[in-house]
Scaffold this active site. Structure first.
Site, PDB file in Angstrom:
ATOM      1  N   TYR A   1      79.256 -14.064  56.372  1.00 38.64           N
ATOM      2  CA  TYR A   1      78.431 -14.326  57.554  1.00 38.64           C
ATOM      3  C   TYR A   1      77.552 -13.113  57.860  1.00 38.64           C
ATOM      4  CZ  TYR A   1      81.484 -18.356  58.523  1.00 38.64           C
ATOM      5  OH  TYR A   1      82.184 -19.536  58.449  1.00 38.64           O
TER       6      TYR A   1
ATOM      7  N   CYS B   1      76.527 -29.579  63.246  1.00 38.01           N
ATOM      8  CA  CYS B   1      75.386 -28.654  63.228  1.00 38.01           C
ATOM      9  C   CYS B   1      74.346 -28.997  64.302  1.00 38.01           C
ATOM     10  CB  CYS B   1      74.721 -28.623  61.855  1.00 38.01           C
ATOM     11  SG  CYS B   1      75.763 -27.948  60.552  1.00 38.01           S
TER      12      CYS B   1
END
Length: 390
Positions: free
Chosen positions: A142, A271
């Site tokens: 990430y 999402c």
């Protein structure tokens, strides 16, 4: 940990402990739970598989309440001192392990070190922590490792007790070089199960799990661990939302009952698709408008994406009737699955996080009637082999 010594003092402690256990057990049984006669009890064998699962869940919940009441009385405390009581955040066991995690966790994918500033990240973590969240998820990939750094820096700055938090991270796409990614010995240790066992034995982690593994791969890891006396995984991170159900509702429950692997799910709003923001196209300020999320935009404007938006519009009246927003309904729908240990939230603003945390208040309203209503609209409920046999 309670250590009992020998001699008079030890006998006194043991006697007091036994007394408190009995008192605790009695207090649980006295809350409108009078024992049923033998003729009123239903044997497990006469229940359906889902009924047996619900019965075991109730029994485990009662056992946890007995243990909690005993511990609180032993420490001269009350339930008002617990995080779950003060914040209203339920906690669940991670699979069949003894690790207790908040049923909602905070994820850092896309946001930490990328979409949001460090100040906003700190605000999000503070809101989550003060709301009873103890699970924070990240990964070495990430923001090229920045998400992990930011997460650790905020915890250090806030002075939160490390023992009060559950931090999960993921390994694989660690760097650009061939030796910096994957799960080979050069990257972490030899093979995955042996590597994770080594990491735990060295005190670098307490548990390990998998992310986006197939049921067959998880079962193979468990078999290897048992064969060579190593430590098996306790959970699988899987995508789970209104439009993605097969793995969490069919495959993982079998693994839970066979080997105790729990489900930690992510992307409850798909999402952002389930947030409702894409009902009339793709707004310029949305994630799907970003160049690196072209795949998300294509997914939204596709024929299947338009069908999903129509279904979300049909779900809106149910949310209004329950007095919640569509995102809250979607998160509560994920939580209504008893096989889900925790749902990871990914938000970019404090307002979004506060809204999603409000799903806890909606969870008690997710009756079987409401769930059936949702299923009738979605028409995508997966069926297991047991369902087909019945």
């Amino acid at each position: 940990m309670l250590a009992a010594r020998t001699g008079a003092a030890g006998s006194q402690i043991t006697e007091e402990t036994s007394k408190l256990r009995k008192q605790s057990a009695f207090s649980v049984g006295s809350k409108d739970r009078s024992p049923k006669k033998a003729s009123e009890n239903v044997k497990d064998g006469s229940l359906s598989p889902s009924g047996q699962s619900q019965l075991r869940a109730r029994q485990l919940a009662q056992l946890r309440e007995v243990e909690m009441n005993w511990y609180l009385k032993l420490c001269d405390l009350s339930s008002e001192h617990t995080t779950a009581y003060t914040t209203g955040m339920p906690h669940r066991n991670l699979g069949k392990s003894g690790l207790r995690v908040s049923c909602l966790g905070l994820g850092t994918w896309v946001t930490f070190g990328g979409q949001i500033s460090d100040e906003v990240a700190e605000r999000l973590m503070t809101i989550a922590y003060e709301s009873g969240v103890n699970l924070f998820d990240t990964a070495e990939v990430y923001a090229a490792g920045k998400a992990e750094v930011i997460l650790g820096s905020i915890i250090k700055k806030k002075g939160w007790r490390r023992s009060s938090l559950v931090i999960t991270t993921k390994l694989y796409w660690g760097g650009k070089a061939e030796t910096e990614r994957g799960l080979s010995r050069k990257h972490i240790i030899e093979e995955i199960v042996r590597a994770m066992t080594h990491v735990i034995n060295q005190g670098m982690a307490m548990y390990w799990g998998t992310s986006r593994w197939s049921a067959m791969e998880i079962m193979e890891a468990y078999s290897v661990a048992r064969q060579f006396n190593m430590i098996p995984p306790v959970c699988e991170q899987a995508e789970y939302h209104l439009f993605q159900r097969e793995k969490v509702e069919v495959q993982l429950p079998e693994l839970y009952h066979k080997i105790g692997v729990g489900a930690m799910t992510w992307s409850p709003l798909a999402c952002g698709i389930i947030s409702g923001k894409y009902g009339n196209g793709v707004p310029e300020s949305s994630r799907a408008s970003l160049k690196c999320y072209q795949w998300l935009k294509e997914r939204i404007v596709s024929e299947e994406g338009r069908k999903q938006q129509n279904k979300l519009k049909d779900l809106s009246p149910i949310a209004e009737r329950l007095g919640c927003t569509l995102p809250q309904l979607a998160v509560a729908w994920c939580l209504r699955n008893e096989g889900v240990s925790s749902v990871l939230l990914g938000t970019s603003t404090p307002e979004q996080l506060i809204e999603n945390l409000g799903a806890i208040q909606v969870l008690p309203k997710m009756t079987s009637h409401v769930v059936n209503e949702i299923d009738n609209i979605l028409r995508n409920k997966p069926y297991s082999k047991k369902d087909y046999r019945s």
